[in-house]
Design an enzyme around this catalytic site. Sequence first.
Site: not given
Length: 878
Positions: A671, A673-675, A598-599, A575, A538-539, A536
């Site tokens: 993200d 949760v952690g954000n 994620d929408d 991602e 990232d970004a 996966r």
Amino acid sequence: MPTRPRAILATDMDGTLLPLQDDPTHIADLQTLLENLQANDVQVLPVTGRDRAAMIEALQAFRIPAPEVAICDGGTTIVVRNDDGDFDYLPDFQTHLEANFASFATDDVSYLLRDLVDLRFRATEKQNQFKISYFAEAKTLQATVATIQSRLRDSGIDCDVISGFNLHWGEGLVDILPAGLSKAYALQWWLDRSGNDRDQVIFAGDGGNDLEVFLAGYRTIVVGNAEPEIASTVYAAHRTGKTLDRFYLSEARATSGVLEGCRWFELVPPEKRESRSSDPLGAVPVSCNATHFNIWAPYAGRLAIEKQTDGEVQRFRIQPDEDGYFHRTVRGIGGGDRYQISLDDRVSRPDPASRFQPQGVHGPSMVVDHRKYPWHDADYRGVAKSDLVIYEMHFGTFTSEGSYLAAIDRIEELVSLGITAVEVLPLAQCAGSRNWGYDGVQIYAATENYGTPDDFKRFVDACHAAGIAVILDVVYNHLGPEGNYLHDFAPYFSKRHHTPWGDAFNYDGENCESARRFVIENAVYWLREYHLDGLRLDAVHFMFDDSDQPILRSIRHAVTDFASTVDRPIHLIGEANIYDHALVSPTDGTAYDAIWADDIMHAIYSHTVPDINLAHRHYAGASDIEEALQHGYLHTGPKVTRIDSEVRRQMHAEGDFSFLPSLICGLQTHDCVGNHPHGSRFHQLTSTETQRAAIPLLMLYPSIPMIFMGEEYACDAPFMFFVDFGDPRLRRAVDRGRRNEYPHHQWKGAIAPSHDDAFANSKSIQIKDPAIWQWYRDLIALRKTWQRESLLDWKNLSVVCDPARSLFALQYQAPNGRPKFVVSRFSAPADELPPLSLQIDGEVLMQSSVHRDSPTQLTLQNQAVLIGEGTWNLAAGQ
């Protein structure tokens, strides 16, 4: 002058030294091996289960020069070559056995086993005073051996039962010997008698009757056709004894494996090859005492490998080629050795392609021999994309120990839940002892915080044994701020592009070819060496590349090429958190298998906790849930744009929603949760009832579902953002930056990311809710049923919503049979919503907070869900 002790290749014959089924490669390799052994004055000592006559027959058949001595009959006889070239039994060994194993009674053992129909005596010449030999049915061999052992034990007869398969006849073999007598016993007796030392011996074998020799402390070659259990046992013994430098697991079978192992232990010369800049990057061991280095460092005029041993440093200089690559095979450095790279005699740095950093980002690199690990997943065939149910996890907080090995103990729990794939947060070595993983700086090195590279392989192996795929999160947009020494070596980073987290990789500037290679090769490295099922990335929207061949496409090509070499699906995931048509739409073979989307998740958050925004995009509550469910997404890229109907029609002509199975959707991620400033989970911000109501819309959607660890049992532990930098200025900057990134959040009482408690409090093993765990388990099971029925197809889906009433429904028209439906109702827990009455014609499959008023009428409360078969509609008057 004293002479060098003569080296000895002690080797099993069948399945090891002898070619398998007249294999032409094995036959050629046998001649190469014999010629090299003779040229290097290496003594060949057969250690075989064959009797004397059968051994001689094999020597003649394959034109193997007669050895000076041979151990036969599984260690119960030793023969020596006489002046006439024949072989005589060694009487001293016979006398020794009679004195030490006199209690062994072949008649008693034979009588005890006389009624076992799966056993047949082998020929008389295969038996002797200290060995009883049988043929056995191959299919029932294990059960037969267990019965023999049980009878011997119950009768008080102390014997060893050795079993295996005859590769030529396809039959099982069983030998029964006095306890303690074995090939290993006979070999050690011979070495003691002849005055040879065990360090002169390299033993090669493949089967169960070789195990005692494998474990006797010799340098060991296990050939590729050995059973995985044999290889694992030998590997584990050497690992426990810290003698992995004396263990070689060959990928090649039989004769070719022996040749490969002899080259590894430098018993014979290695194959001649030129050192090239195209060789794998970093340090790759090529023998027990030599490692090939390939380092791109055009910024350095001089480079040396510094081997560190007990406080002493040995330096090995390497000259550059015209492209700035320093490559050379260095003798004196082997697997497990630690080293640094000296640049212009000015600074010493870890290897940019280091495979392991046992002392962290600033310490020396370690040479890792990936071939030593005995994989057990040869029969594993992976998980198809349509069957993926992903569990996102972080090794450091998944268990109290926070290790690769501890995570193995929870695999059965994931299997029981119905998980088919785990996606682990990045493992690239980063600073400190705790981190999400996105600050990695040595992208080839699995972090030492959770264990060794082999520990991670054991986790992957265990997952594969349980039928679970393993996907790794990798970061190719930037490197972390501490321990990033690539600037000292080469132009790895762009002069034009920059990410919010640091310098962007140089994918399109001057000398970008080698920087691109560094990343592309890394992607394949993780898949190949760790047997991973996917990556996966990232970004990906920050992997800037304006070239004609974007890096994302090059990675896709490399992964596709690798996937063609293995017998399992390889999943490549991008991602960007929004819909990226360019990643999933190509029809030329360059499309990614899936993308994070994620929408739907953020729309649900905006409806249930409207005062909290965990994304840098705007969401409008219930109406956005409706649109996101209808189309799978709301925003598109590469620049974040709220899509309109015209653009959507252009991208998805004639309502083509075939991209839906390529979207990965979840109710929670690391993200979201952690954000949150307190790392709060969805049920902590809403309620477990709201979570129960919302999750079916995602679990029973035509996309790939993903669960964030702890979500399945409404874990009480938060998941906070945590880091551990050695530089206090970095710690302060991260703590301040976190608040600045989300200034609208309520930060009062929040724990700073650099504080120990941010990590300690995030352990996701606290206080489980068995009821919601069962809810998730039932949902996953229902999803799999609907998948088997070919129901979860976007062509079968209709989305019916009433945002004003917080009502959201998925309806599936079944290809064969009655339609299925998911009707969910949820909002902010404090909202006072009147109950809704539903008319149903069908069967209720699952329900939460639904009251049945009559066989055909139900009342749907707030935070409720109804899943059924048949039809439904709002009751009149609603």
